[in-house]
Scaffold this active site. Structure first.
Site, PDB file in Angstrom:
ATOM      1  N   ASP A 101       0.824  -1.209   0.000  1.00 28.28           N
ATOM      2  CA  ASP A 101       0.000   0.000   0.000  1.00 28.28           C
ATOM      3  C   ASP A 101       0.859   1.261   0.000  1.00 28.28           C
ATOM      4  O   ASP A 101       2.050   1.217   0.347  1.00 28.28           O
ATOM      5  CB  ASP A 101      -0.935  -0.001   1.211  1.00 28.28           C
ATOM      6  N   GLU A 169       0.102  -0.987   5.832  1.00 28.85           N
ATOM      7  CA  GLU A 169       1.152  -0.485   6.714  1.00 28.85           C
ATOM      8  C   GLU A 169       0.901   0.982   7.036  1.00 28.85           C
ATOM      9  O   GLU A 169       1.139   1.435   8.143  1.00 28.85           O
ATOM     10  CB  GLU A 169       2.527  -0.657   6.053  1.00 28.85           C
ATOM     11  N   GLU A 170       0.395   1.715   6.047  1.00 31.04           N
ATOM     12  CA  GLU A 170       0.225   3.162   6.205  1.00 31.04           C
ATOM     13  C   GLU A 170      -1.033   3.511   6.999  1.00 31.04           C
ATOM     14  O   GLU A 170      -1.311   4.673   7.242  1.00 31.04           O
ATOM     15  CB  GLU A 170       0.187   3.850   4.828  1.00 31.04           C
TER      16      GLU A 170
HETATM   17 ZN    ZN Z   1       6.464   2.231   4.224  1.00 29.15          ZN
END
Ligand code: ZN
Length: 464
Positions: A101, A169-170
Site C-alpha cells: 500500500d 502499513e500506512e
Molecule cells: Zn512504508
C-alpha cells in the site's frame, strides 16, 4: 485515477530470466506496480473500488513473479499476502517483508510540486518516478526480483523463506498483526525478519562523505493519548476565570517545556562510533569518543535538530485540538491528542507517567487511545545475522559504511519483532531530497539502485 481492473497492461513487461535481471527490467516492473494506485484506506472493510485495485495488484504480481507467487499466498487481513517458499530446513526461517500500500497524493499534485503524475509510473533519465517508488514498492520489487531470478535458476532455499506483503502499513498494519498471529500459531520462530526502514543514505549523518547503509535494529514505540478537560459551559459573555480550553492550554504548555529526559542509547553510540573515523575535523574526533562523551551528547544532540532530539528521547507531539462548537459558546469540553514516540529502553507507561506528572493537574483527564511498546533491539556486532546483512551490503554497495540505528518512524516489523530479531533496511539509495519525498511530492528511485537492490537480496538469500 482509474484503478486498473485487470493486469492486461503487464504484457510488455519482460519476465525475469535466469541470472541477475537487468536494472532496466526491474524498473519496468516497478513502474507497472506504481500505475496501480494501492492507496490504503482507513481501517474497515475495503470499499469495492479499493478491493478492485488491490486485486489488480495481486494479478500483476502473479504475472510478474509467477514462480514466487506459485507458492500459494494466503490472504492476511484486508489484502495482505503471506507465502512460504519451503527450504531444505525449517530450523532457521527468515521472513522478508515489504508493503503493497501507499499513501495518497493531493488532488492538486502538480501544485504540490510533482514533476510527473504520481501514478503514471514514468521512467526518465535513469529514474523511476511516482508514489511508492521508495515507500515501499521499490523494496517489494527488488525483493521479488531476487527471489524470482533465483527460483528460475533452480535455486532451492537452504532455509524456509516466508514472504509477507502487508496491505495497510500506512493505516496501522492489521495485515502484519494477523500474519504475526498465524506465524506464532504455526510455531514459526524467525531467525531473521527483514522489512523497510533504513536505506543506503547520502547525507543522513552530518559530515559523513559517501554512502551509509543504516539498518534499523529497533523502532520506537507509539502511544496516542487524549487529554480532556470538562467544564460547565454557558454564554461567552460571562466566561469563568478558568475555561476548559485555558486549563488544557496550560497543560500543553507544560508538556512542551518539560520534555522527556534525554539519554543516548547503545545503538546510537555504535552508530556514532562507526561514523567517526569517516568524519574529519573536530566532529569526527568527538564521535570517535562517543561512548565516553555520552552525557555531553545527551545534552547537545537535542539542540542540533528535531531528528537528533528524537534520537535521544521519547518525544511528544500535540496533533489535534478541539473546543467549543460555536464562536460565542463556552466549551463544555476541550480535548487534545498527543502522539508520543517512546524511546527504546523506555515504555509506554513510563512515557505517560512523565506527562501526567508534568501536567500535575487533576482537572486534566488522560486516556490511552492506542499503544505499542518500543521493539526489542536486534543483535549486531559478531552476530551471524548482522554479518550476513553486512556481506549482502558489501556485494551490492561496496562503498557503503554499515551502521545500526533506532528507527524513529514505525514499520510493520514492529508487529513481528516479538517473534524474532527484526532488521529494517531497504537496499535502495536515498539522498536527503529523496528521503523528504517519502510521503511527500516527487517520490523517485534510481534505476541503477534497483539493480543493486536485487544484488543485495540475492546475496542475502544465497548466504542463508
Ligand atoms: Zn512504508
Amino acid at each position: 485515477m482509474t484503478p486498473v481492473s485487470d493486469a492486461s497492461g503487464m504484457g510488455g513487461v519482460p519476465r525475469v530470466g535466469p541470472g541477475e535481471p537487468a536494472a532496466a527490467d526491474v524498473a519496468e516492473r516497478l513502474a507497472a506496480l506504481v500505475r496501480i494506485p494501492t492507496v490504503t484506506p482507513p481501517p474497515g472493510p475495503h470499499p469495492p473500488e479499493v478491493a478492485a485495485t488491490f486485486g489488480a495488484q495481486r494479478a500483476a504480481l502473479d504475472i510478474l513473479y509467477p514462480r514466487v507467487m506459485a507458492h500459494e499466498p494466503e490472504q492476511v487481513g484486508r489484502a495482505g499476502l503471506l507465502l512460504r517458499i519451503p527450504g531444505a530446513s525449517a530450523e532457521r526461517p527468515v521472513v522478508l517483508m515489504a508493503h503493497q500500500d501507499v499513501v495518497p497524493v493531493p488532488e492538486d499534485w502538480a501544485g504540490e510540486g510533482w514533476e510527473h503524475e504520481p501514478f503514471a509510473g514514468v521512467i526518465q533519465d535513469g529514474w523511476v518516478f511516482g508514489r511508492g517508488t521508495l515507500d515501499d514498492k521499490g523494496a517489494l520489487v527488488v525483493m521479488m526480483d531476487a527471489l524470482e531470478s533465483l527460483l528460475t535458476e533452480g535455486w532451492a532455499p537452504p532455509q524456509d523463506v516466508w514472504v509477507l506483503m502487508g496491505a495497510d502499513e500506512e493505516s496501522y498494519g492489521d495485515c502484519a498483526v494477523q500474519a504475526a498471529a498465524l506465524l506464532a500459531e504455526r510455531g514459526v520462530e524467525p531467525w531473521m525478519i527483514l522489512d523497510e526502514g533504513g536505506a543506503v543514505t547520502l547525507g543522513a549523518i552530518a559530515g559523513l562523505e559517501g554512502e551509509a547503509a543504516v539498518i534499523g535494529v529497533s523502532e520506537k514505540g507509539i502511544a496516542s493519548v487524549t487529554l480532556t478537560v470538562d467544564a460547565l459551559g454557558g454564554h461567552a459573555s460571562t466566561p469563568p476565570r478558568e475555561s476548559a480550553p485555558g486549563i488544557l492550554a496550560r497543560a500543553l504548555r507544560r508538556i512542551e517545556t518539560h520534555p522527556h529526559p534525554a539519554s543516548v542509547n547503545d545503538v546510537t553510540i555504535e552508530m556514532l562510533e562507526a561514523a567517526g573515523p569517516r568524519i574529519t575535523g573536530a566532529m569526527g574526533a568527538v564521535l570517535r569518543r562517543a561512548r565516553a562523551l555520552r552525557p555531553v551528547l545527551a545534552r547537545a544532540m537535542p539542540r542540533l535538530s528535531p531528528e537528533m532530539a528524537a534520537m535521544v528521547r521519547t518525544t511528544t507531539a500535540i496533533t489535534q485540538l478541539s473546543g467549543s462548537v460555536g464562536h460565542n459558546v463556552l466549551a463544555t469540553r476541550a480535548t487534545a491528542m498527543l502522539n508520543i514516540r517512546v524511546a527504546a529502553g523506555s515504555s509506554v507507561d513510563e512515557a505517560v507517567e512523565h506527562i501526567r506528572r508534568v501536567v500535575g493537574d487533576p482537572r486534566v483527564g488522560f486516556a490511552l487511545v492506542e499503544a505499542s511498546e518500543p521493539s526489542p533491539v536486534s543483535p549486531r556486532g559478531d552476530d551471524p545475522r548482522w554479518a550476513l546483512l553486512n556481506e549482502a551490503i558489501a556485494s551490492s554497495y561496496p562503498e557503503a559504511l554499515t551502521v545500526p540505528y533506532v528507527m524513529l518512524a514505525a514499520s510493520d516489523a514492529r508487529h513481528l519483532a516479538h517473534l524474532g530479531p527484526a532488521y529494517r533496511f531497504a537496499p535502495l539509495r536515498m539522498d536527503s531530497q529523496q528521503r523528504a519525498a517519502v510521503h511527500g511530492p516527487n517520490e523517485k528511485v534510481e534505476v541503477a539502485s534497483l539493480g543493486q537492490g536485487v544484488v543485495f537480496y540475492r546475496a542475502l538469500l544465497q548466504g542463508l
